[in-house]
Motif scaffolding. Structure first.
Motif, mmCIF file in Angstrom:
data_model
loop_
_atom_site.group_PDB
_atom_site.id
_atom_site.type_symbol
_atom_site.label_atom_id
_atom_site.label_comp_id
_atom_site.label_asym_id
_atom_site.label_seq_id
_atom_site.Cartn_x
_atom_site.Cartn_y
_atom_site.Cartn_z
ATOM 1 N N PHE A 209 0.673 -1.202 0.046
ATOM 2 C CA PHE A 209 -0.045 -0.089 0.173
ATOM 3 C C PHE A 209 0.956 1.259 0.120
ATOM 4 O O PHE A 209 0.254 2.507 0.323
ATOM 5 N N THR B 34 7.768 3.729 2.433
ATOM 6 C CA THR B 34 8.615 4.769 2.914
ATOM 7 C C THR B 34 9.768 5.134 2.193
ATOM 8 O O THR B 34 10.377 6.517 2.134
ATOM 9 N N ILE B 35 10.353 4.301 1.437
ATOM 10 C CA ILE B 35 11.540 4.588 0.461
ATOM 11 C C ILE B 35 11.204 5.047 -0.879
ATOM 12 O O ILE B 35 11.460 6.282 -1.066
ATOM 13 N N GLN B 36 10.406 4.590 -1.631
ATOM 14 C CA GLN B 36 10.028 4.802 -2.917
ATOM 15 C C GLN B 36 8.747 5.420 -3.018
ATOM 16 O O GLN B 36 8.379 6.103 -3.985
ATOM 17 N N GLY B 37 8.031 5.491 -2.181
ATOM 18 C CA GLY B 37 6.530 6.157 -2.105
ATOM 19 C C GLY B 37 5.647 5.344 -2.644
ATOM 20 O O GLY B 37 5.148 4.191 -2.076
ATOM 21 N N HIS B 38 4.902 5.849 -3.767
ATOM 22 C CA HIS B 38 4.032 5.047 -4.386
ATOM 23 C C HIS B 38 4.277 3.646 -4.732
ATOM 24 O O HIS B 38 5.209 3.452 -5.149
ATOM 25 N N SER C 1 2.349 0.772 -7.004
ATOM 26 C CA SER C 1 1.547 0.405 -8.459
ATOM 27 C C SER C 1 0.635 -0.623 -7.669
ATOM 28 O O SER C 1 0.765 -1.701 -7.431
ATOM 29 N N GLU C 2 -0.811 -0.270 -7.721
ATOM 30 C CA GLU C 2 -1.456 -1.454 -7.268
ATOM 31 C C GLU C 2 -1.715 -2.708 -8.169
ATOM 32 O O GLU C 2 -1.841 -3.772 -7.937
ATOM 33 N N LYS C 3 -1.383 -2.217 -9.697
ATOM 34 C CA LYS C 3 -1.449 -3.231 -10.537
ATOM 35 C C LYS C 3 -0.254 -4.203 -10.618
ATOM 36 O O LYS C 3 -0.278 -5.462 -10.679
ATOM 37 N N TYR D 129 0.855 2.881 5.457
ATOM 38 C CA TYR D 129 0.425 3.876 4.291
ATOM 39 C C TYR D 129 -0.895 3.461 3.914
ATOM 40 O O TYR D 129 -1.653 4.583 3.129
ATOM 41 N N THR E 281 0.912 2.610 11.968
ATOM 42 C CA THR E 281 1.733 3.857 12.022
ATOM 43 C C THR E 281 1.068 5.101 12.304
ATOM 44 O O THR E 281 1.396 5.911 12.998
ATOM 45 N N THR F 62 6.610 1.381 12.239
ATOM 46 C CA THR F 62 6.317 1.276 13.766
ATOM 47 C C THR F 62 5.368 -0.072 13.702
ATOM 48 O O THR F 62 5.314 -0.702 12.894
#
Lengths: 311, 311
Positions: free
Chosen positions: B148, B151-155, B157-159, B184, B213, B249
């Motif tokens: 979901f 923290t490193i790459q951010g987004h 992909s749901e696909k 997230y 978290t 966390t």
């Protein structure tokens, strides 16, 4: 254009009614002023309960008067009875919130009246509101405490909550809140009861007042959103509790509630990054209290507000 | 008959992988034994990561062997690669959980391989599993970390998550977990992604691994329930975190997760009142850590398990 959702800061009322420290009037006003600067528009700023019942609100008239100078907000005063409403009307409060309890036991403990007597009290307030020509000028909110259960009496009848909501609607409430005063509600129950009340009262906007006593507060917000609710009470740092409901603890944290709603795609207007320093200041005013809420500790995700976008 | 839901205690694995104290093997086994006595049936008891990576799990073979003597439970071992799986198979673990990450950045940080290389690693484990004749005897779970967001790459992909789930299913996984490793996820996203993965993989049971978290952990459980998920990882006292995911966390607290599911009408088999003393004991083993979860503090409502009944 994202759909709007209201997060109403109740910290200066519910949030501080059980704390050990009496805040100064200036601190309370600063709280509202700075949270307004963070984008918050809706507040419950004080309570017109007798000071001998809750000493924290001895300055209610000063707070209610002071918030009138803060532009762009709708600040409510909580009132337990007609006398409180008269004081709020005299001052010119933008909104007056009346509260009664679906639990007879809690209503007796809170205001020493039966729920039916409290319903009559609301009708008296609405009569006064009309007589003063305040219809369309002063918003009247009516909250049903212990809608999802009561630490004194235990189970609360959902049918009774619906009946009370219908009576409040008939009497002319501009908004009806269902309050989980003691953190007994769960998402299935929240979804069911808000749906039933919506069916029963029609177009009157519903609001939710949740406490996070047993960890389900934010889950309950999410469930209420599914049931169509767009108005949520919350308190900075998850402060709060009811002195007349044994075991009651803090409201859902404003920061976490805003975070959830924004992540669900709603526009709350509130900048969480600006809430964090205010939260720290409020914490510094209240030594020895417990503070809740996770976002203030963890910070916002890199993907904040972007998770609704396509995969 | 209430529908069953699994709450899987991952405290002895995820819960302690970032704490300052190395628990003794006997403490870890006592944790599983006492939680089993409280009705818990499913555990992730240890991890076969190299001890030089996480010293806490130097006794993984002893813990994995020890739990085999506890009757009535299914204890899993987490494995990062084929070598770990071989060690778990050698010992006779009832379940082996493999983890790879949907985030390339997190997968590199966690196991220094690409996600595709980790997928191949899973196929190698399944080949070994077949070759040893363990099909139908040793359950294989596959977890997709950072499903979901990361923290490193951010987004994330749901696909891509759906693609990975399909590959894991094709390779023969008995269960697929979607993990919100860094907290997230939000309820809308949880509902959407579990629904999409269910459509893509068919009848393979899905499980959820959520961290709290940013306060949405329990709301995410509730959302996953709506999407049909009935298996949830959780850690007593909300312990946990990933050493290779900055800002990670604790897991959702077992007590609060059980409370939610029971209130939603599910049978978890777990007696919350028996979790509380165990929680206190685990807290006493881990000085200087932060503990989460609200139910342990507030206690159960008078109406516990009765809220689903008619109004």
């Amino acid at each position: 254009m994202r759909e709007k959702a209201q997060v109403r800061e109740v910290g200066p009322r519910d949030g501080i009614q059980m704390v050990k420290t009496i805040l100064t009037t200036e601190q309370k006003l600063k709280w509202v002023r700075e949270e307004a600067a963070a984008g918050a528009k809706y507040f419950e700023a004080t309570s017109f309960v007798p000071p001998k019942v809750i000493a924290q609100f001895a300055d209610a008239p000063d707070v209610a008067t002071g918030v009138l100078d803060i532009p762009g907000i709708e600040a409510a005063a909580l009132v337990p009875n007609l006398k409180g409403a008269q004081r709020a009307f005299d001052i010119g409060c933008a909104k007056v919130n009346y509260v009664l309890s679906a639990s007879e036991a809690h209503n007796q403990s809170n205001v020493r009246r039966s729920t039916d007597e409290s319903l009559q009290g609301f009708r008296d307030i609405m009569a006064e509101h009309s007589a003063r020509g305040l219809k369309g000028k002063v918003v009247i909110g009516a909250a049903i405490a212990t809608s999802f259960g009561c630490t004194i009496q235990g189970h609360v009848s959902e049918k009774r909550v619906v009946e009370i909501a219908v009576e409040l609607a008939k009497a002319g409430a501009d908004e009806i809140s269902l309050a989980d005063t003691v953190g007994y509600g769960n998402p299935a129950q929240i979804r069911r009861l808000f749906t039933d009340v919506t069916k029963a009262v029609g177009k009157i906007p519903l609001a939710a007042h949740f406490h996070d006593t047993r960890g389900l507060g934010i889950a309950n917000v999410s469930a209420a959103v599914e049931a169509g609710v767009r108005r949520f009470d919350a308190s900075l740092a998850g402060l709060g509790g009811c002195p007349f409901a044994p075991g009651a603890t803090g409201n859902i944290a404003t920061e976490d509630c805003v975070f959830l709603l924004e992540e669900l795609g709603f526009d709350t207007g509130i900048d969480i990054d600006k809430l964090i320093p205010l939260r720290k200041e409020v914490e510094s005013w209240l030594p020895g209290e417990r503070f809740f809420g996770m976002v203030a500790r963890a910070g916002l995700p890199k993907t904040y507000r972007a998770t609704q976008q396509a995969a």
